[in-house]
Design a protein around this motif. Structure first.
Motif, PDB file in Angstrom:
ATOM      1  N   GLY A  18       2.730   8.521  -2.965  1.00 50.16           N
ATOM      2  CA  GLY A  18       1.289   8.567  -2.678  1.00 50.16           C
ATOM      3  C   GLY A  18       0.644   9.892  -3.015  1.00 50.16           C
ATOM      4  N   ARG A  21       0.051  10.028  -6.782  1.00 46.06           N
ATOM      5  CA  ARG A  21      -1.049   9.103  -7.117  1.00 46.06           C
ATOM      6  C   ARG A  21      -2.391   9.751  -6.761  1.00 46.06           C
ATOM      7  NH1 ARG A  21      -0.546   5.389  -2.880  1.00 46.06           N
ATOM      8  NH2 ARG A  21      -1.993   6.762  -1.832  1.00 46.06           N
ATOM      9  N   ARG A 104      12.758   1.767  -6.916  1.00 49.25           N
ATOM     10  CA  ARG A 104      12.693   1.013  -5.656  1.00 49.25           C
ATOM     11  C   ARG A 104      11.275   0.907  -5.100  1.00 49.25           C
ATOM     12  NH1 ARG A 104      16.314   4.522  -3.605  1.00 49.25           N
ATOM     13  NH2 ARG A 104      18.465   3.945  -4.050  1.00 49.25           N
ATOM     14  N   ARG A 105      10.351   1.571  -5.732  1.00 50.93           N
ATOM     15  CA  ARG A 105       9.015   1.648  -5.147  1.00 50.93           C
ATOM     16  C   ARG A 105       8.145   0.437  -5.460  1.00 50.93           C
ATOM     17  NH1 ARG A 105       8.199   6.718  -2.801  1.00 50.93           N
ATOM     18  NH2 ARG A 105      10.232   7.714  -2.838  1.00 50.93           N
ATOM     19  N   ASP A 106       6.998   0.372  -4.772  1.00 55.68           N
ATOM     20  CA  ASP A 106       6.220  -0.869  -4.830  1.00 55.68           C
ATOM     21  C   ASP A 106       5.427  -1.074  -6.123  1.00 55.68           C
ATOM     22  OD1 ASP A 106       4.605   1.223  -4.079  1.00 55.68           O
ATOM     23  OD2 ASP A 106       3.809   0.285  -2.262  1.00 55.68           O
ATOM     24  N   ASN A 110       2.457   4.121  -7.626  1.00 53.75           N
ATOM     25  CA  ASN A 110       3.155   4.812  -6.530  1.00 53.75           C
ATOM     26  C   ASN A 110       4.560   5.247  -6.953  1.00 53.75           C
ATOM     27  OD1 ASN A 110       1.057   4.447  -4.818  1.00 53.75           O
ATOM     28  ND2 ASN A 110       1.892   2.634  -3.797  1.00 53.75           N
ATOM     29  N   ASP A 150      10.543  -7.667  -0.949  1.00 56.44           N
ATOM     30  CA  ASP A 150       9.847  -7.105   0.209  1.00 56.44           C
ATOM     31  C   ASP A 150       8.430  -7.684   0.283  1.00 56.44           C
ATOM     32  OD1 ASP A 150       8.530  -5.675   2.099  1.00 56.44           O
ATOM     33  OD2 ASP A 150       8.995  -3.695   1.283  1.00 56.44           O
ATOM     34  N   ARG A 153       4.938  -5.973   0.616  1.00 55.46           N
ATOM     35  CA  ARG A 153       4.226  -5.402  -0.538  1.00 55.46           C
ATOM     36  C   ARG A 153       2.987  -6.227  -0.898  1.00 55.46           C
ATOM     37  NH1 ARG A 153       9.740  -4.309  -3.959  1.00 55.46           N
ATOM     38  NH2 ARG A 153      10.456  -2.546  -2.716  1.00 55.46           N
ATOM     39  N   ARG A 156       0.406  -4.578   0.942  1.00 57.52           N
ATOM     40  CA  ARG A 156       0.156  -3.256   0.354  1.00 57.52           C
ATOM     41  C   ARG A 156      -0.688  -3.398  -0.927  1.00 57.52           C
ATOM     42  NH1 ARG A 156       2.989   1.145   2.076  1.00 57.52           N
ATOM     43  NH2 ARG A 156       3.059   2.068   0.016  1.00 57.52           N
ATOM     44  N   ARG A 163      -8.750  -0.269  -1.238  1.00 57.22           N
ATOM     45  CA  ARG A 163      -8.935   1.154  -0.952  1.00 57.22           C
ATOM     46  C   ARG A 163      -9.338   1.930  -2.211  1.00 57.22           C
ATOM     47  NH1 ARG A 163      -4.080   4.832   1.090  1.00 57.22           N
ATOM     48  NH2 ARG A 163      -3.587   2.937   2.207  1.00 57.22           N
TER      49      ARG A 163
HETATM   50  P1  ATP Z   1      -0.981   5.968   2.248  1.00 55.19           P
HETATM   51  O1  ATP Z   1      -0.035   6.746   3.114  1.00 55.19           O
HETATM   52  O2  ATP Z   1      -2.162   6.754   1.805  1.00 55.19           O
HETATM   53  O3  ATP Z   1      -1.302   4.616   2.805  1.00 55.19           O
HETATM   54  P2  ATP Z   1       1.171   5.947   0.449  1.00 55.19           P
HETATM   55  O4  ATP Z   1       1.361   5.470  -0.949  1.00 55.19           O
HETATM   56  O5  ATP Z   1       1.494   7.377   0.726  1.00 55.19           O
HETATM   57  O6  ATP Z   1      -0.290   5.620   0.869  1.00 55.19           O
HETATM   58  P3  ATP Z   1       3.189   5.157   2.317  1.00 55.19           P
HETATM   59  O7  ATP Z   1       3.240   3.899   3.103  1.00 55.19           O
HETATM   60  O8  ATP Z   1       3.118   6.446   3.037  1.00 55.19           O
HETATM   61  O9  ATP Z   1       1.960   4.959   1.335  1.00 55.19           O
HETATM   62  O10 ATP Z   1       4.419   5.161   1.335  1.00 55.19           O
HETATM   63  C1  ATP Z   1       4.785   6.279   0.577  1.00 55.19           C
HETATM   64  C2  ATP Z   1       5.425   5.830  -0.712  1.00 55.19           C
HETATM   65  O11 ATP Z   1       6.607   5.075  -0.414  1.00 55.19           O
HETATM   66  C3  ATP Z   1       4.563   4.908  -1.550  1.00 55.19           C
HETATM   67  O12 ATP Z   1       3.702   5.633  -2.401  1.00 55.19           O
HETATM   68  C4  ATP Z   1       5.581   4.092  -2.298  1.00 55.19           C
HETATM   69  O13 ATP Z   1       6.069   4.811  -3.403  1.00 55.19           O
HETATM   70  C5  ATP Z   1       6.723   3.970  -1.304  1.00 55.19           C
HETATM   71  N1  ATP Z   1       6.664   2.736  -0.509  1.00 55.19           N
HETATM   72  C6  ATP Z   1       6.112   2.566   0.712  1.00 55.19           C
HETATM   73  N2  ATP Z   1       6.269   1.319   1.152  1.00 55.19           N
HETATM   74  C7  ATP Z   1       6.946   0.664   0.213  1.00 55.19           C
HETATM   75  C8  ATP Z   1       7.445  -0.670   0.077  1.00 55.19           C
HETATM   76  N3  ATP Z   1       7.222  -1.598   1.015  1.00 55.19           N
HETATM   77  N4  ATP Z   1       8.134  -0.967  -1.030  1.00 55.19           N
HETATM   78  C9  ATP Z   1       8.375  -0.036  -1.985  1.00 55.19           C
HETATM   79  N5  ATP Z   1       7.934   1.211  -1.930  1.00 55.19           N
HETATM   80  C10 ATP Z   1       7.232   1.583  -0.845  1.00 55.19           C
END
Ligand code: ATP
Length: 399
Positions: A18, A21, A104-106, A110, A150, A153, A156, A163
């Motif tokens: 995040g 990003r 592994r990320r969403d 991100n 997952d 997501r 998300r 947002r």
């Molecule tokens: P914010 O905190 O502003 O809502 P963020 O992207 O920082 O946005 P977080 O939930 O803090 O969201 O997650 C941090 C990072 O972890 C994300 O940017 C993403 O890369 C990863 N992430 C979080 N949740 C998931 C998920 N369910 N599946 C895969 N990756 C995830």
């Protein structure tokens, strides 16, 4: 400091997710997520020696969190080398640790990293086209089965799209539809589903989120009859303004529970039976459950009463006193009748905080014997206060 420490300890260190990003979008982000190739926990311990925050270690996951005094949090994750099996008889491929972590990320936006070690400081790592998707304003998953792996997501994706005002990319949209159709959301616990739905509703643009949940048929999962009707969505459009209006009159404006008012609007078309079924899925807290149920069940009676021209202040007080501020705000936002709005506002501004200051002890001192008379006396005192005939405690005693 983080990069320097990485150099000293011989670890490659990256800031990821995040923060990257939002940094690229020119937005602030207080949550710092670091990925360390090597022993993330040892790294977090050494880092905390320097910055003196509050360290929590999750040994099992190889992660640690440092809470900074200024409320920012700093997460440290250990990245490990992993082997990926590719189809079509290709050999197993060893991928770098940061690649494995980002994979592994969403979503692509991100899944970028910036290296922090001195020799490569500021180098952007973007394996999956995150920069392009930021430019094109796209929410895109990294692989087809992402939502199956997952299902949270799905929420998300909806949250990020409202947002950031981004589109959910077409193929990703199809994956969401397929995952929902295949019942992936049923795999979430009731609590998780509730949490995700409510968090999604409250994200920035409430009516957009609700429309999105409706389009992806998530509302149907709560209840088959639940939908974002045009009337309700229109009401939600004015809700923010209404809440801000009431906030200016409140001594504790942050305590207004916006989610309750939103749910009152969302559930307002349902009959009693469907309402109860929906509430069972959406609300765990008994107090909030009855707040919503009673507000909606009494809606017609309240409006009928408040449409009278000559309602006195004590009748008004008695009518509304049983309802929370959230209910009053809902009624105000829901009903367009000018008397109804006027009375609701008058109640909040002038009557809501009125209460009797004297107690049973004062009545005993006045020589009144304890018994049902107490309630009658205190109620009469309240009536006089609400009608504006007496104000102070001394006047209550005299009365
Ligand atoms: P914010 O905190 O502003 O809502 P963020 O992207 O920082 O946005 P977080 O939930 O803090 O969201 O997650 C941090 C990072 O972890 C994300 O940017 C993403 O890369 C990863 N992430 C979080 N949740 C998931 C998920 N369910 N599946 C895969 N990756 C995830």
């Amino acid at each position: 400091q983080v990069g320097q420490l990485g150099d000293t300890m011989g670890n490659d260190v990256f800031i990821v997710g995040g923060f990257v990003r939002d940094f690229l979008l020119g937005e602030e982000n207080q949550d710092l997520d670091f990925v360390v190739e090597g022993d993330g926990i040892a790294f977090a311990q050494a880092l905390n020696e320097i910055i003196q925050g509050r360290l929590t270690i999750h040994e099992k996951f190889g992660t640690a969190t440092i809470q900074l005094p200024d409320k920012r949090t700093l997460d440290v994750v250990t990245a490990r080398r992993e082997y990926y099996e590719y189809p079509a008889a290709m050999p197993q491929v060893e991928k770098s640790s940061i690649w494995s972590d980002l994979f592994r990320r969403d979503f692509t936006i991100n899944a970028m990293a910036i290296q922090l070690n001195k020799s490569k400081f500021g180098q952007l790592i973007d394996y999956f086209g995150g920069i392009q998707d930021l430019e094109d304003k796209n929410i895109r998953v990294l692989y087809n089965l992402s939502f199956v792996e997952d299902p949270t997501r799905i929420f998300r994706a909806i949250r990020f799209s409202t947002r950031l005002n981004f589109n959910i990319e077409d193929e990703t949209k199809t994956f969401i539809h397929e995952a929902i159709k295949d019942g992936m959301l049923d795999r979430l616990s009731a609590e998780r589903l509730r949490e995700e739905i409510l968090n999604t509703i409250l994200e920035k643009n409430i009516q957009e989120n609700i429309l999105s949940l409706d389009r992806f048929k998530v509302l149907e999962i709560i209840h088959p009859k639940l939908q974002a009707s045009q009337a309700n969505v229109e009401k939600l459009q004015t809700l923010k303004e209404t809440i801000n209006y009431f906030r200016t009159y409140e001594s504790r404006p942050d305590e207004i529970e916006v989610v309750l008012i939103v749910l009152m609007h969302l559930l307002s078309d349902l009959n009693e039976h469907d309402l109860v079924e929906s509430l069972n899925k959406l609300i765990a807290n008994k107090g909030n459950y009855s707040k919503i149920k009673e507000t909606l069940e009494n809606r017609k009676i309240i409006y009928e009463q408040l449409k009278q021209e000559d309602l006195n202040s004590y009748d008004l007080y008695q009518l509304l006193n049983q309802f929370s501020l959230e209910s009053i705000i809902y009624y105000y936002n829901d009903c367009d009748h000018s008397y109804v709005k006027h009375y609701l506002l008058f109640y909040v501004l002038k009557l809501k905080e009125i209460h009797v200051e004297i107690s049973g002890e004062d009545l005993i001192k006045l020589g009144i014997k304890p018994g049902p008379i107490f309630r009658i006396v205190l109620e009469r005192v309240l009536e006089e206060k609400v009608k504006g005939n007496i104000y102070r405690r001394e006047e209550e005693i005299q009365f």
